[in-house]
Enzyme design. Structure first.
Site, PDB file in Angstrom:
ATOM      1  N   SER A  15     -35.763 -47.083 125.411  1.00  7.28           N
ATOM      2  CA  SER A  15     -36.239 -45.932 126.194  1.00  7.28           C
ATOM      3  C   SER A  15     -37.170 -45.059 125.355  1.00  7.28           C
ATOM      4  O   SER A  15     -37.123 -45.090 124.126  1.00  7.28           O
ATOM      5  CB  SER A  15     -35.049 -45.121 126.704  1.00  7.28           C
ATOM      6  OG  SER A  15     -34.153 -44.837 125.657  1.00  7.28           O
ATOM      7  N   GLU A  17     -39.042 -41.117 124.956  1.00  7.29           N
ATOM      8  CA  GLU A  17     -38.943 -39.691 125.308  1.00  7.29           C
ATOM      9  C   GLU A  17     -40.308 -39.020 125.217  1.00  7.29           C
ATOM     10  O   GLU A  17     -41.048 -39.225 124.270  1.00  7.29           O
ATOM     11  CB  GLU A  17     -37.955 -39.011 124.352  1.00  7.29           C
ATOM     12  CG  GLU A  17     -37.790 -37.533 124.640  1.00  7.29           C
ATOM     13  CD  GLU A  17     -36.650 -36.916 123.846  1.00  7.29           C
ATOM     14  OE1 GLU A  17     -35.549 -37.491 123.823  1.00  7.29           O
ATOM     15  OE2 GLU A  17     -36.882 -35.855 123.243  1.00  7.29           O
ATOM     16  N   HIS A  77     -34.217 -34.209 131.229  1.00  9.88           N
ATOM     17  CA  HIS A  77     -33.423 -33.358 130.347  1.00  9.88           C
ATOM     18  C   HIS A  77     -33.218 -32.024 131.071  1.00  9.88           C
ATOM     19  O   HIS A  77     -34.122 -31.549 131.765  1.00  9.88           O
ATOM     20  CB  HIS A  77     -34.157 -33.071 129.037  1.00  9.88           C
ATOM     21  CG  HIS A  77     -34.371 -34.268 128.159  1.00  9.88           C
ATOM     22  ND1 HIS A  77     -34.272 -34.207 126.788  1.00  9.88           N
ATOM     23  CD2 HIS A  77     -34.690 -35.552 128.440  1.00  9.88           C
ATOM     24  CE1 HIS A  77     -34.520 -35.399 126.276  1.00  9.88           C
ATOM     25  NE2 HIS A  77     -34.782 -36.239 127.267  1.00  9.88           N
ATOM     26  N   GLY A 108     -28.794 -26.477 125.203  1.00  5.54           N
ATOM     27  CA  GLY A 108     -29.986 -25.726 124.801  1.00  5.54           C
ATOM     28  C   GLY A 108     -29.612 -24.775 123.677  1.00  5.54           C
ATOM     29  O   GLY A 108     -28.465 -24.747 123.210  1.00  5.54           O
ATOM     30  N   ASP A 109     -30.584 -23.988 123.248  1.00  8.29           N
ATOM     31  CA  ASP A 109     -30.361 -23.082 122.114  1.00  8.29           C
ATOM     32  C   ASP A 109     -30.353 -21.635 122.569  1.00  8.29           C
ATOM     33  O   ASP A 109     -31.045 -21.278 123.523  1.00  8.29           O
ATOM     34  CB  ASP A 109     -31.464 -23.296 121.074  1.00  8.29           C
ATOM     35  CG  ASP A 109     -31.318 -24.650 120.412  1.00  8.29           C
ATOM     36  OD1 ASP A 109     -30.224 -24.928 119.891  1.00  8.29           O
ATOM     37  OD2 ASP A 109     -32.282 -25.437 120.442  1.00  8.29           O
ATOM     38  N   GLN A 210     -44.741 -32.849 109.252  1.00  6.46           N
ATOM     39  CA  GLN A 210     -44.174 -32.598 110.582  1.00  6.46           C
ATOM     40  C   GLN A 210     -42.715 -33.072 110.651  1.00  6.46           C
ATOM     41  O   GLN A 210     -41.838 -32.362 111.139  1.00  6.46           O
ATOM     42  CB  GLN A 210     -45.009 -33.368 111.611  1.00  6.46           C
ATOM     43  CG  GLN A 210     -44.602 -33.147 113.036  1.00  6.46           C
ATOM     44  CD  GLN A 210     -45.384 -34.070 113.966  1.00  6.46           C
ATOM     45  OE1 GLN A 210     -45.477 -35.279 113.738  1.00  6.46           O
ATOM     46  NE2 GLN A 210     -45.977 -33.507 114.993  1.00  6.46           N
ATOM     47  N   PHE A 214     -39.283 -30.933 111.517  1.00  6.31           N
ATOM     48  CA  PHE A 214     -38.370 -31.294 112.606  1.00  6.31           C
ATOM     49  C   PHE A 214     -36.955 -31.495 112.052  1.00  6.31           C
ATOM     50  O   PHE A 214     -35.974 -31.083 112.667  1.00  6.31           O
ATOM     51  CB  PHE A 214     -38.797 -32.599 113.283  1.00  6.31           C
ATOM     52  CG  PHE A 214     -40.017 -32.486 114.158  1.00  6.31           C
ATOM     53  CD1 PHE A 214     -40.483 -31.266 114.602  1.00  6.31           C
ATOM     54  CD2 PHE A 214     -40.693 -33.625 114.563  1.00  6.31           C
ATOM     55  CE1 PHE A 214     -41.602 -31.172 115.415  1.00  6.31           C
ATOM     56  CE2 PHE A 214     -41.814 -33.554 115.379  1.00  6.31           C
ATOM     57  CZ  PHE A 214     -42.266 -32.318 115.795  1.00  6.31           C
ATOM     58  N   HIS A 264     -33.570 -45.313 121.568  1.00  5.71           N
ATOM     59  CA  HIS A 264     -34.315 -44.271 122.286  1.00  5.71           C
ATOM     60  C   HIS A 264     -35.379 -43.729 121.332  1.00  5.71           C
ATOM     61  O   HIS A 264     -35.048 -43.186 120.270  1.00  5.71           O
ATOM     62  CB  HIS A 264     -33.348 -43.151 122.695  1.00  5.71           C
ATOM     63  CG  HIS A 264     -33.982 -42.060 123.501  1.00  5.71           C
ATOM     64  ND1 HIS A 264     -34.355 -42.218 124.821  1.00  5.71           N
ATOM     65  CD2 HIS A 264     -34.309 -40.776 123.185  1.00  5.71           C
ATOM     66  CE1 HIS A 264     -34.879 -41.088 125.280  1.00  5.71           C
ATOM     67  NE2 HIS A 264     -34.875 -40.210 124.307  1.00  5.71           N
TER      68      HIS A 264
HETATM   69  P1  FAD Z   1     -23.118 -28.564 123.026  1.00  7.25           P
HETATM   70  O1  FAD Z   1     -22.601 -29.929 123.261  1.00  7.25           O
HETATM   71  O2  FAD Z   1     -22.654 -27.496 123.934  1.00  7.25           O
HETATM   72  O3  FAD Z   1     -22.798 -28.187 121.507  1.00  7.25           O
HETATM   73  C1  FAD Z   1     -23.377 -27.062 120.864  1.00  7.25           C
HETATM   74  C2  FAD Z   1     -22.437 -26.572 119.788  1.00  7.25           C
HETATM   75  O4  FAD Z   1     -21.264 -26.008 120.411  1.00  7.25           O
HETATM   76  C3  FAD Z   1     -21.905 -27.673 118.857  1.00  7.25           C
HETATM   77  O5  FAD Z   1     -21.750 -27.141 117.580  1.00  7.25           O
HETATM   78  C4  FAD Z   1     -20.540 -28.008 119.461  1.00  7.25           C
HETATM   79  O6  FAD Z   1     -19.641 -28.569 118.514  1.00  7.25           O
HETATM   80  C5  FAD Z   1     -20.077 -26.632 119.917  1.00  7.25           C
HETATM   81  N1  FAD Z   1     -19.112 -26.674 121.014  1.00  7.25           N
HETATM   82  C6  FAD Z   1     -19.128 -27.460 122.118  1.00  7.25           C
HETATM   83  N2  FAD Z   1     -18.079 -27.169 122.924  1.00  7.25           N
HETATM   84  C7  FAD Z   1     -17.402 -26.170 122.330  1.00  7.25           C
HETATM   85  C8  FAD Z   1     -16.233 -25.411 122.675  1.00  7.25           C
HETATM   86  N3  FAD Z   1     -15.559 -25.649 123.801  1.00  7.25           N
HETATM   87  N4  FAD Z   1     -15.826 -24.425 121.815  1.00  7.25           N
HETATM   88  C9  FAD Z   1     -16.508 -24.168 120.673  1.00  7.25           C
HETATM   89  N5  FAD Z   1     -17.620 -24.861 120.288  1.00  7.25           N
HETATM   90  C10 FAD Z   1     -18.048 -25.838 121.107  1.00  7.25           C
HETATM   91  N6  FAD Z   1     -33.106 -28.936 123.721  1.00  7.25           N
HETATM   92  C11 FAD Z   1     -33.902 -28.418 124.680  1.00  7.25           C
HETATM   93  O7  FAD Z   1     -34.080 -27.195 124.758  1.00  7.25           O
HETATM   94  N7  FAD Z   1     -34.547 -29.247 125.579  1.00  7.25           N
HETATM   95  C12 FAD Z   1     -34.386 -30.588 125.565  1.00  7.25           C
HETATM   96  O8  FAD Z   1     -34.971 -31.304 126.386  1.00  7.25           O
HETATM   97  C13 FAD Z   1     -33.541 -31.157 124.561  1.00  7.25           C
HETATM   98  N8  FAD Z   1     -33.360 -32.506 124.499  1.00  7.25           N
HETATM   99  C14 FAD Z   1     -32.508 -33.022 123.560  1.00  7.25           C
HETATM  100  C15 FAD Z   1     -32.307 -34.417 123.523  1.00  7.25           C
HETATM  101  C16 FAD Z   1     -31.465 -34.975 122.574  1.00  7.25           C
HETATM  102  C17 FAD Z   1     -31.256 -36.479 122.573  1.00  7.25           C
HETATM  103  C18 FAD Z   1     -30.819 -34.143 121.623  1.00  7.25           C
HETATM  104  C19 FAD Z   1     -29.930 -34.751 120.581  1.00  7.25           C
HETATM  105  C20 FAD Z   1     -31.012 -32.770 121.641  1.00  7.25           C
HETATM  106  C21 FAD Z   1     -31.853 -32.192 122.611  1.00  7.25           C
HETATM  107  N9  FAD Z   1     -32.072 -30.816 122.679  1.00  7.25           N
HETATM  108  C22 FAD Z   1     -32.902 -30.291 123.645  1.00  7.25           C
HETATM  109  C23 FAD Z   1     -31.456 -29.905 121.697  1.00  7.25           C
HETATM  110  C24 FAD Z   1     -30.145 -29.269 122.189  1.00  7.25           C
HETATM  111  O9  FAD Z   1     -30.353 -28.470 123.322  1.00  7.25           O
HETATM  112  C25 FAD Z   1     -29.618 -28.418 121.024  1.00  7.25           C
HETATM  113  O10 FAD Z   1     -29.183 -29.233 119.974  1.00  7.25           O
HETATM  114  C26 FAD Z   1     -28.579 -27.371 121.370  1.00  7.25           C
HETATM  115  O11 FAD Z   1     -28.460 -26.501 120.243  1.00  7.25           O
HETATM  116  C27 FAD Z   1     -27.186 -27.925 121.626  1.00  7.25           C
HETATM  117  O12 FAD Z   1     -27.139 -28.667 122.727  1.00  7.25           O
HETATM  118  P2  FAD Z   1     -25.886 -29.647 123.020  1.00  7.25           P
HETATM  119  O13 FAD Z   1     -26.104 -30.155 124.364  1.00  7.25           O
HETATM  120  O14 FAD Z   1     -25.655 -30.566 121.896  1.00  7.25           O
HETATM  121  O15 FAD Z   1     -24.704 -28.530 123.026  1.00  7.25           O
END
Ligand code: FAD
Length: 286
Positions: A15, A17, A77, A108-109, A210, A214, A264
């Protein structure tokens, strides 16, 4: 109906991205990359979602366009932090109406200025649950082989990741450079009873500065021994690219030999390096 969970069952998947372009020229670049990668018959392609919903309409339009106008399967996403439940539901309904069956559910962040996040969501797991409620989607989640930068320690990271992956159909990882980091994560998840397939994310190095930036942002280590190999090439951009393709090919081959469910590729909206790697791996006929 093309669900990524079914493609993975017949895997390995390949895949690509993409990210939503900001200018007309960048849009032409994306169209070119999609056109050039299409003959590789990818299992699916995905489109990122800008932080806090900043590319909400652009991501949606590109994903709907790919599903409607190309033979490709698209994965959207979607991040939930800073969004209301109503906003997310309405976007998911648009995807459903446009025959988009695959969603990568992300937290997200938080805002870059340090402000407290607003909205109805804190963690990606809450979005996974909502996506399941809204429709019949195949749901993926993010995984970080070296641990998420916000995780206090590796054990806590793996615990939350195992719960999230168990609720989802598959994971896709942040890019990494050592196969062992991925394989160790998969073993640790299995120890926690989680065997959901996790697709490794591959970022070919085409520009050293770059990639280091990242890596810093994502919490992925750029191994010093690898950095030294690239630095030895100085400013020779084509030699850096060639080494980047060689290194990524080796990593992919190692991962395929270990039985990963797919690969991916983070294309950065360019096709050349990914096409060369796919050809080296025998995944491409062109
Ligand atoms: P989560 O799974 O919610 O985790 C975030 C943090 O919270 C982790 O430290 C986790 O351990 C902790 N956590 C989870 N559940 C709990 C709980 N119940 N209690 C306490 N702590 C908890 N970002 C974008 O903005 N747009 C995108 O399109 C995008 N695409 C991505 C694609 C991939 C393949 C990857 C790997 C990342 C992508 N990201 C994207 C980045 C992502 O949004 C960030 O890494 C973000 O900071 C965390 O997202 P997550 O879904 O991993 O969060």
């Amino acid at each position: 109906m093309t669900y990524i969970r079914d493609l993975l069952a017949a895997g390995p998947t390949v895949s690509f991205e993409f990210f939503p372009p900001k200018t007309d020229e960048a849009e032409r670049q994306l169209e070119k990359a999609i056109r050039e990668l299409e003959p590789l018959n990818p299992s699916f392609v995905s489109v990122t979602y800008g932080a806090g919903g900043s590319t909400r309409e652009r991501t949606r339009d590109i994903v709907l366009g790919i599903e409607a106008e190309t033979p490709l399967t698209a994965m959207a996403h979607l991040t939930c932090m800073g969004h209301t439940r109503t906003e997310v539901v309405s976007l998911l309904e648009e995807y459903q109406q446009g025959d988009v069956q695959n969603i990568l559910a992300l937290a997200g962040d938080p805002p870059a200025d340090g402000a407290a996040p607003t909205g109805d969501f804190t963690y990606a797991l809450e979005l996974v649950e909502l996506v399941r409620e809204v429709g019949s989607f195949s749901v993926g989640v993010a995984a970080h082989p070296e641990g998420h930068p916000r995780s206090p320690d590796s054990a806590t990271d793996r615990r939350h990741l195992a719960i999230k992956l168990t609720a989802a159909d598959f994971g896709v990882t942040q890019f990494f450079f050592r196969a062992d980091d991925h394989l160790r994560m998969v073993d640790e998840l299995a120890t926690l009873g989680c065997n959901t397939p996790v697709i490794p994310g591959i970022m070919p190095v085409t520009n050293l500065r770059q990639i280091k930036r990242f890596a810093e942002l994502s919490g992925a280590a750029f191994p010093p021994e690898l950095a030294a190999r690239f630095e030895a090439l100085g400013d020779d951009a084509s030699a850096v690219r060639a080494l980047g393709v060689e290194v990524a090919t080796e990593l992919c081959q190692q991962l395929l030999d270990e039985g990963v469910p797919g690969l991916h590729f983070y294309t950065l909206n360019r096709s050349t390096a990914t096409r060369e790697i796919a050809t080296n791996l025998g995944l491409a006929s062109s």
